[in-house]
Design a protein around this motif. Sequence first.
Motif, short mmCIF file in Angstrom:
data_model
loop_
_atom_site.label_atom_id
_atom_site.label_comp_id
_atom_site.label_asym_id
_atom_site.label_seq_id
_atom_site.Cartn_x
_atom_site.Cartn_y
_atom_site.Cartn_z
N SER A 67 0.84 -1.19 0.00
CA SER A 67 0.00 0.00 0.00
C SER A 67 0.88 1.25 0.00
O SER A 67 0.64 2.19 -0.77
CB SER A 67 -0.92 -0.03 1.23
OG SER A 67 -1.66 1.14 1.30
N VAL B 250 1.01 4.37 -2.64
CA VAL B 250 0.81 5.76 -2.20
C VAL B 250 2.02 6.60 -2.64
O VAL B 250 1.86 7.72 -3.13
CB VAL B 250 0.65 5.80 -0.66
CG1 VAL B 250 0.67 7.23 -0.15
CG2 VAL B 250 -0.65 5.11 -0.24
N TYR C 207 -8.57 6.98 -0.23
CA TYR C 207 -8.06 6.00 0.74
C TYR C 207 -9.10 4.97 1.13
O TYR C 207 -8.76 3.97 1.75
CB TYR C 207 -7.43 6.71 1.96
CG TYR C 207 -6.05 7.17 1.58
CD1 TYR C 207 -4.98 6.31 1.69
CD2 TYR C 207 -5.85 8.41 0.99
CE1 TYR C 207 -3.72 6.69 1.26
CE2 TYR C 207 -4.60 8.80 0.55
CZ TYR C 207 -3.53 7.93 0.69
OH TYR C 207 -2.30 8.28 0.24
N GLU D 40 -8.16 2.49 -1.52
CA GLU D 40 -6.80 2.00 -1.26
C GLU D 40 -6.80 1.02 -0.08
O GLU D 40 -6.15 -0.03 -0.12
CB GLU D 40 -5.87 3.20 -1.01
CG GLU D 40 -4.44 2.85 -0.63
CD GLU D 40 -3.76 1.83 -1.53
OE1 GLU D 40 -3.93 1.89 -2.76
OE2 GLU D 40 -3.07 0.93 -0.99
N MET D 41 -7.55 1.34 0.96
CA MET D 41 -7.58 0.46 2.13
C MET D 41 -8.37 -0.83 1.87
O MET D 41 -8.04 -1.88 2.39
CB MET D 41 -8.13 1.21 3.35
CG MET D 41 -7.22 2.33 3.84
SD MET D 41 -5.58 1.72 4.39
CE MET D 41 -4.55 2.14 3.01
N SER E 103 -9.64 3.73 6.66
CA SER E 103 -9.83 4.94 5.85
C SER E 103 -10.40 6.07 6.70
O SER E 103 -9.99 7.22 6.57
CB SER E 103 -10.66 4.67 4.60
OG SER E 103 -11.88 4.06 4.93
N LEU F 246 -7.48 7.48 8.72
CA LEU F 246 -6.63 8.40 7.94
C LEU F 246 -7.33 9.74 7.75
O LEU F 246 -6.70 10.79 7.81
CB LEU F 246 -6.28 7.76 6.59
CG LEU F 246 -5.22 6.65 6.67
CD1 LEU F 246 -5.12 5.89 5.35
CD2 LEU F 246 -3.84 7.23 7.05
N PHE G 2 -0.40 13.11 5.74
CA PHE G 2 -1.67 13.15 4.99
C PHE G 2 -2.42 14.46 5.22
O PHE G 2 -2.45 14.96 6.35
CB PHE G 2 -2.56 11.97 5.42
CG PHE G 2 -1.95 10.64 5.07
CD1 PHE G 2 -2.18 10.07 3.83
CD2 PHE G 2 -1.11 9.98 5.97
CE1 PHE G 2 -1.59 8.86 3.48
CE2 PHE G 2 -0.53 8.77 5.63
CZ PHE G 2 -0.76 8.21 4.39
N SER H 242 -0.85 13.28 -0.01
CA SER H 242 0.19 12.94 0.96
C SER H 242 1.55 13.37 0.44
O SER H 242 1.74 13.58 -0.76
CB SER H 242 0.17 11.44 1.26
OG SER H 242 0.82 10.72 0.25
#
Length: 458
Positions: free
Chosen positions: A136, A140, A150, A153-154, A282, A285, A429, A455
């Motif tokens: 991951s 990123v 995200y 992504e998660m 997520s 974050l 982030f 990020s």
Amino acid sequence: MTTTETDALPVEALPVHVPLVTEPLGLMGSLAAARRNLLEILPDLAVRQPMVSGRTGIRWHMVMEPAAIRRMLLENIDNYPKSVTTKNLLKPAIGDSLFIAEGAHWRWQRRAAAPAFSHRNVSALGPVMGMAAQNSLDRVEAAGKRAVDYYEEMVRATFEVIGNVTFSEGAQFDPEQVHSAIDDYIAAAGKVSILDMLGVPGWVPRPGRLLSKRAVGEMKALADQSVEARKATGPGMPPDLLDLLLEGEDPETKRKMNTAELRDNLLTFIVAGHETTALTLSWALYLCAFDQGVQDRAREEAQAVLQGRVAEAKDLDSLPFIRMIVDETLRLYPPAGILSRTAREADELGGREIRPGDTVMIPIYALHRNRLLWDDPDAFRPERFKDRKEIERYAYLPFGDGPRICIGVSFAVQEAVIILATLLSKRRFSLLPGKAPKPVMILTLRPEGGVWLTSEPA
Ligand code: HEM
């Protein structure tokens, strides 16, 4: 968004939350709201009172009082089986597996599966989680300054974990295919559940049933292949979740799971385990980007412990602040936002009469923001979890409680801490202006619109 009189903080100091309803919606209004967002049928009273009752076709109660919840989930648990709705909804996909079964059929499966989720066995899965964290991070970093969603992504990262610990490498399966099958099913099934939960008669057409049938068929076929392939190749070292489940035996009845039972439980772990953890990550974050002070403190902790490497299971005890962020995230955005039960016999909860057949809900989202139980409930304050003994047990239930508590708690917490610590140690982030996620609950509490963050190297 508005400020309520008990919110001590101005609204811009609060992370996103949903204004709850202050006027009765009526049946049609509830239906319309519930199709958009189940949180929008939660009455504002649910964050101010211990209990709210009503009738929309069926009698229902929302319980926010810790002693009454304890009665439902522990002392009088046999009177509160999972609601018929929950079962009808999930059974076609995951059979009579651990999540759904009741009585003796639940007990033997829980005993057979428990060792797979012991502390020792979950710790041994640390490297798989670390690898997903590294992959991951690579993605990123490759995105550079570009904003990334995200949530997606998660989901990718947690699906990699659950896929690697359940599916055989030998089985010809495509993770994307399984994932989209599950997603289709959840999307279609979510719409069905809302109608059922509100007591809408069975003849009202439910959308998406055909679609979900196909998705379910695909999922089952893939899981069957995986079980058979693993039976042929034998266990790996260290054993993963599927190996441990294949070995699992109920110590009392000596019963082991057959292929269909293994498959149903495997699908249960995939469905129950990966999106919930992805949501936790997520939202965490998002909250770290929302509060840069918290993020800085978390990063300092992660960098000091990790010294440039990926997090491992053994680091968990040395990352208490990251763990507090996970706990506070699960309070503000509990992935399982509402637990629903059907009363079997007459009972009394919080001084109210419960009749057989009543739907009794624990709206976790509202419980976690109830003014009688929490200070500044809408504020993001990981520090509240510094001393876990201070938290009233039945006021904080992201994983449920009692005998039916989530079997995957340590799996989920370990995975969330490993991935969060790894990402925060290397990247800073930030929120993308005008792109705040909206908490929307269908089956799980999702960030509508995604969690878009930028990020940079930390
Ligand atoms: C942050 C992540 C997670 C959250 C918030 C979560 C939440 C929950 C909740 C609230 C329940 C109880 C439902 C009820 O009483 O109605 C539950 C049960 C369950 N969860 Fe999780 N879960 C998570 C991760 C996982 C993982 C990683 C797995 C497996 C790999 C898993 C497997 C299960 C199973 C099998 C049950 C049913 C247990 C039983 O009835 O005996 N969950 N989960």
